[in-house]
Design a protein around this motif. Structure first.
Motif, PDB file in Angstrom:
ATOM      1  N   PRO A  26       0.811  -1.158   0.095  1.00 24.43           N
ATOM      2  CA  PRO A  26       0.104  -0.416  -0.276  1.00 24.43           C
ATOM      3  C   PRO A  26       0.994   1.202  -0.279  1.00 24.43           C
ATOM      4  CG  PRO A  26      -0.982  -1.667   1.304  1.00 24.43           C
ATOM      5  CD  PRO A  26       0.087  -2.113   0.815  1.00 24.43           C
ATOM      6  N   CYS A  27       0.255   2.494  -0.964  1.00 31.70           N
ATOM      7  CA  CYS A  27       1.230   3.245  -1.275  1.00 31.70           C
ATOM      8  C   CYS A  27       0.662   4.863  -0.817  1.00 31.70           C
ATOM      9  CB  CYS A  27       1.355   4.228  -2.231  1.00 31.70           C
ATOM     10  SG  CYS A  27       2.627   4.614  -3.013  1.00 31.70           S
ATOM     11  N   PHE A  28       1.106   5.720   0.330  1.00 34.83           N
ATOM     12  CA  PHE A  28       0.351   6.879   0.802  1.00 34.83           C
ATOM     13  C   PHE A  28       1.086   8.361   0.414  1.00 34.83           C
ATOM     14  CE2 PHE A  28      -1.535   3.577   3.010  1.00 34.83           C
ATOM     15  CZ  PHE A  28      -3.068   3.785   3.088  1.00 34.83           C
ATOM     16  N   ASP A  29       2.310   7.322  -0.403  1.00 40.65           N
ATOM     17  CA  ASP A  29       3.110   8.895  -0.439  1.00 40.65           C
ATOM     18  C   ASP A  29       3.262   9.013  -1.705  1.00 40.65           C
ATOM     19  OD1 ASP A  29       5.456  10.805  -0.786  1.00 40.65           O
ATOM     20  OD2 ASP A  29       6.427  10.239   0.879  1.00 40.65           O
TER      21      ASP A  29
ATOM     22  N   ASN B 115      -6.480   3.292  12.470  1.00 38.18           N
ATOM     23  CA  ASN B 115      -6.161   2.225  11.373  1.00 38.18           C
ATOM     24  C   ASN B 115      -4.992   3.311  10.487  1.00 38.18           C
ATOM     25  OD1 ASN B 115      -7.001   1.377   7.537  1.00 38.18           O
ATOM     26  ND2 ASN B 115      -6.763   0.278   9.234  1.00 38.18           N
ATOM     27  N   ALA B 116      -4.917   4.280  10.293  1.00 37.41           N
ATOM     28  CA  ALA B 116      -3.455   4.851  10.179  1.00 37.41           C
ATOM     29  C   ALA B 116      -2.680   5.332  10.686  1.00 37.41           C
ATOM     30  CB  ALA B 116      -3.549   6.300   9.143  1.00 37.41           C
ATOM     31  N   GLU B 117      -2.883   5.222  12.220  1.00 35.79           N
ATOM     32  CA  GLU B 117      -1.543   5.699  12.720  1.00 35.79           C
ATOM     33  C   GLU B 117      -1.420   4.038  12.912  1.00 35.79           C
ATOM     34  OE1 GLU B 117      -0.144   7.767  14.114  1.00 35.79           O
ATOM     35  OE2 GLU B 117      -1.788   9.429  13.832  1.00 35.79           O
ATOM     36  N   PHE B 118      -2.068   3.239  13.075  1.00 35.70           N
ATOM     37  CA  PHE B 118      -1.471   1.871  13.315  1.00 35.70           C
ATOM     38  C   PHE B 118      -0.869   1.045  12.179  1.00 35.70           C
ATOM     39  CE2 PHE B 118      -1.871  -2.691  11.746  1.00 35.70           C
ATOM     40  CZ  PHE B 118      -1.179  -3.375  13.130  1.00 35.70           C
ATOM     41  N   LEU B 119      -1.468   1.830  10.543  1.00 36.25           N
ATOM     42  CA  LEU B 119      -0.612   1.464   9.674  1.00 36.25           C
ATOM     43  C   LEU B 119       1.134   2.246   9.399  1.00 36.25           C
ATOM     44  CD1 LEU B 119      -2.911   0.649   6.808  1.00 36.25           C
ATOM     45  CD2 LEU B 119      -1.907  -0.882   7.994  1.00 36.25           C
TER      46      LEU B 119
ATOM     47  N   GLY C 110       7.180  -0.616   6.210  1.00 33.34           N
ATOM     48  CA  GLY C 110       7.562  -0.561   4.532  1.00 33.34           C
ATOM     49  C   GLY C 110       6.290   0.640   4.744  1.00 33.34           C
ATOM     50  N   ILE C 111       6.051   0.659   5.582  1.00 35.95           N
ATOM     51  CA  ILE C 111       4.096   1.767   5.096  1.00 35.95           C
ATOM     52  C   ILE C 111       4.671   3.277   5.686  1.00 35.95           C
ATOM     53  CG2 ILE C 111       1.603   1.503   5.470  1.00 35.95           C
ATOM     54  CD1 ILE C 111       1.190  -0.794   4.932  1.00 35.95           C
ATOM     55  N   ARG C 112       4.535   3.737   5.045  1.00 34.46           N
ATOM     56  CA  ARG C 112       4.169   5.043   5.569  1.00 34.46           C
ATOM     57  C   ARG C 112       3.757   5.822   5.086  1.00 34.46           C
ATOM     58  NH1 ARG C 112      10.322   5.195   3.587  1.00 34.46           N
ATOM     59  NH2 ARG C 112       8.901   7.383   2.026  1.00 34.46           N
ATOM     60  N   ILE C 113       2.647   7.101   5.983  1.00 33.31           N
ATOM     61  CA  ILE C 113       1.480   7.473   5.529  1.00 33.31           C
ATOM     62  C   ILE C 113       1.770   8.975   6.573  1.00 33.31           C
ATOM     63  CG2 ILE C 113      -1.224   8.204   6.830  1.00 33.31           C
ATOM     64  CD1 ILE C 113      -1.193   5.006   6.724  1.00 33.31           C
ATOM     65  N   PRO C 114       2.453   9.960   5.164  1.00 26.73           N
ATOM     66  CA  PRO C 114       2.464  11.711   5.327  1.00 26.73           C
ATOM     67  C   PRO C 114       1.012  12.441   6.437  1.00 26.73           C
ATOM     68  CG  PRO C 114       2.450  11.070   2.753  1.00 26.73           C
ATOM     69  CD  PRO C 114       1.991   9.992   3.776  1.00 26.73           C
ATOM     70  N   GLN C 115       1.742  13.078   7.415  1.00 21.91           N
ATOM     71  CA  GLN C 115       1.352  14.040   8.727  1.00 21.91           C
ATOM     72  C   GLN C 115      -0.491  14.265   8.158  1.00 21.91           C
ATOM     73  OE1 GLN C 115       2.478  13.482  11.721  1.00 21.91           O
ATOM     74  NE2 GLN C 115      -0.179  13.643  11.813  1.00 21.91           N
ATOM     75  N   HIS C 116       0.147  14.688   7.103  1.00 22.10           N
ATOM     76  CA  HIS C 116      -1.034  15.977   6.155  1.00 22.10           C
ATOM     77  C   HIS C 116      -2.044  14.872   6.387  1.00 22.10           C
ATOM     78  CE1 HIS C 116      -0.669  14.305   2.246  1.00 22.10           C
ATOM     79  NE2 HIS C 116       0.724  14.906   2.367  1.00 22.10           N
TER      80      HIS C 116
END
Length: 617
Positions: free
Chosen positions: A511-514, A548-552, A558-564
């Motif tokens: 999963p990609c968030f960036d 869920n976002a904070e857990f991932l 391998g999963i990084r979710i930007p702060q915004h």
């Protein structure tokens, strides 16, 4: 009657155009529902005659009688086994009346008996001969110009039918055609070259392929037949693509008349003497083919690759006959696949209902996870088979090496292939310690790159890991894993390059968030690949809520979710809708850089995956 010499002289000239599907036309006119199409020769001959005339007006050189299933076994299903001779004779009379003095030939259609012969089934060859004698004698007595023995799944059955036909009408022209599964093989595993050699030895005047998957496959098969037996006329009469079922349950076929016209030209260019249409085709398809043949139109279809003979397998299948996924990726189409988890038990109804919903929302394929998070579930290849069987959506089977020794790996792969599951996503799998049985063994003999190599260099070439011959090659399309936002991009790119060299056909990403980091990785990977790139399917996971976002972000490697994005999830009044919106933004940002999406629903919420597919579509 058309003599064998007359028929052979005709097919050495300009291509001979057969008609299209009879059942498709009759079904479109709502005829024969519940009672079979063959019986219409007696109960509604006018509708059958209208179908023949439509094909004649479209330009067909040959029309086939409405007798495909008019044998005692198939007619017994409609309580008409005692009317074989009457139905076949009427079928010839109707076709002859429609043809009139147009010069169009009337071909007697003889289809498979619809039963399985011994030793596999319970119908003896003597019983099969009796059934074929009854039908073929009626067609010959009624005055057909030639016989078409078609859609045969078994070489033994077609040999019986041809033998009967030749004994009853020694100088009548016979066209014998077999049907193939989507792996380019008959029901009993024969390739096109072997079929061609055997058919040509039966004393027929032309051989070929009808029905099967569609024009693309039939072009490949008939070209292989022509290469194997250049001295006999070859026929190509395909379906209008893979059948599709709409929301109401009605079956349709996607290939357009224009598409068929292009393939008519491709068939002629490949040296095919006889062309026409099978299931899903209509007078519009035949009319388009007529124009293409008469105008000698150029085709945009690439010539099929030549047959191969390798490792002792005398086969005519190409080295990589495509699954629907393989075709889509080779053609550059943007695809969407959704990950599903098998049931925790044996009841698959809920999974199948969800798969149907995802198909209707626009999923092209469905990924079937194998024991995700090491939680005990139904075996993934059984779940994949059930999904394909009940929804007609091709699956991508997740195949972890962890916990499988070399024997089990190969046995499970052969089982999946036999069940029609031909797309694989090779992965290491989750360690047992995190799941239901933390003390279970995690031993394995192959890493993911080793398994890719086993599949592409061994099993797809007809060999097992030890180099021993399999009874036939497998035809797997193989995917691998990669991360677009790894903390060590150099190592990740090198690992992906190694998987490509091992033979991977495509990659599913985590999963990609960036999007920005992903684009940098993709550009770097492509610039350093020396042209060895494969399609990337972007991993997308609609966030469920802020937790869920904070857990991932914090706990999944391998999963990084930007702060915004995490802030947006925390502020959202409707977190699930916001999660879908974020996923859509990421897809739109990276759409030009990837060839599809791989949706991974959180907590089995397939409805959120469907919402994302709806938005993308």
């Amino acid at each position: 009657m058309t003599t064998r010499a007359e028929f052979r002289a005709r097919v050495t000239g300009r291509p001979l155009l057969f008609d299209g599907a009879m059942g498709t036309v009759l079904q479109s006119r709502e005829a024969g529902t519940g009672h079979g199409f063959d019986g219409l020769n007696l109960t509604d001959p006018a509708v059958v005659g209208d179908a023949h005339r439509a094909y004649i007006e479209a330009g067909a050189d040959v029309i086939e009688t409405n007798t495909f299933g008019a044998n005692q076994f198939r007619l017994a299903e409609h309580r008409a086994a005692g009317s074989v001779s009457e139905i076949n004779a009427a079928g010839v009379a109707i076709a002859r009346g429609a043809a009139g003095d147009s010069g169009v030939w009337v071909a007697g259609s003889v289809g498979p008996l619809g039963v399985v012969l011994t030793p596999i089934g319970r119908v003896t060859p003597a019983e099969a001969r009796e059934a074929f004698v009854e039908q073929i004698q009626a067609l010959v007595d009624a005055g057909v110009d030639l016989l078409v023995i078609e859609t045969m799944p078994s070489i033994d059955e077609i040999e019986i039918a041809v033998g009967i036909a030749r004994s009853l009408a020694p100088d009548l022209a016979i066209l014998a055609m077999m049907t193939f599964a989507d792996d380019d093989r008959t029901l009993l595993g024969l390739g096109a070259a072997e079929v061609a050699r055997r058919l040509s030895g039966f004393g027929v005047d032309a051989i070929g392929v009808n029905c099967s998957s569609g024009p693309n496959q039939v072009l490949r098969l008939t070209a292989a037949m022509r290469e194997a037996t250049p001295g006999i006329a070859i026929a190509a009469i395909p379906n209008a693509g893979f059948p599709e079922r709409d929301i109401s349950g009605r079956v349709g076929y996607p290939a357009t008349p224009e598409y068929f016209a292009d393939y008519a030209s491709a068939f002629v260019d490949a040296g095919i003497s006889i062309v026409g249409g099978c299931c899903g085709t209509s007078e519009e398809h035949i009319s388009a083919m007529r124009i293409a043949i008469d105008e000698v139109r150029p085709t945009s279809i690439a010539p099929p690759r030549p047959a191969i003979v390798s490792n002792g397998h005398d086969e005519s299948v190409s080295a990589d006959p495509p699954t629907a996924l393989k075709q889509a990726l080779e053609e550059g189409r943007f695809v969407a696949t959704v990950e599903m988890r098998p049931p925790k038990g044996v009841a698959a109804q809920k999974m199948i209902a969800s798969a149907t919903m995802l198909r209707e929302a626009g999923a092209d394929f469905l990924d079937i996870a194998d024991i995700p998070l090491a939680r005990m579930r139904m075996s993934a290849w059984a779940a994949a088979h059930l999904v394909q069987l009940h929804t007609e959506v091709e699956t991508i089977l997740h195949f972890p090496t962890r916990g499988r020794n070399l024997l089990r790996v190969q046995a499970d792969l052969l089982a999946a292939h036999a069940l029609g599951v031909r797309n694989l996503f090779v992965t290491m799998g989750d360690p047992a310690r995190i799941g239901d049985y933390p003390d279970a063994s995690d031993d394995y003999d192959l890493a993911s790159t080793g398994l890719i190599r086993l599949l592409k260099e061994r099993m797809n070439a007809g060999l097992d890991q030890a180099g021993a011959l399999l009874d036939q090659p497998t035809h797997f399309t193989v995917g691998c894993a990669t991360s677009l936002t790894s903390s060590d991009t150099v190592r990740e790119a090198a690992l992906l390059a190694k998987k490509i060299r091992s033979g991977a056909d495509f990659a599913l990403t985590q999963p990609c968030f960036d999007a920005e980091a992903a684009r940098e990785f993709i550009e770097s990977y492509r610039s350093e690949s020396d042209g060895e790139t494969i399609p990337l399917l972007l991993g997308v996971q609609p966030l469920y809520n802020a937790r869920n976002a904070e857990f991932l972000h914090n706990e999944v490697p391998g999963i990084r979710i930007p702060q915004h994005y995490r802030d947006r999830m925390r502020r959202a009044d409707d977190p699930r809708t916001e999660g879908v919106a974020i996923a859509l933004e990421i897809v739109e940002e990276l759409r030009v850089d990837v060839q599809g999406i791989y949706v991974i629903p959180a907590f089995g919420r397939y409805d959120l995956a469907a919402d994302l597919l709806d938005a993308i579509r």
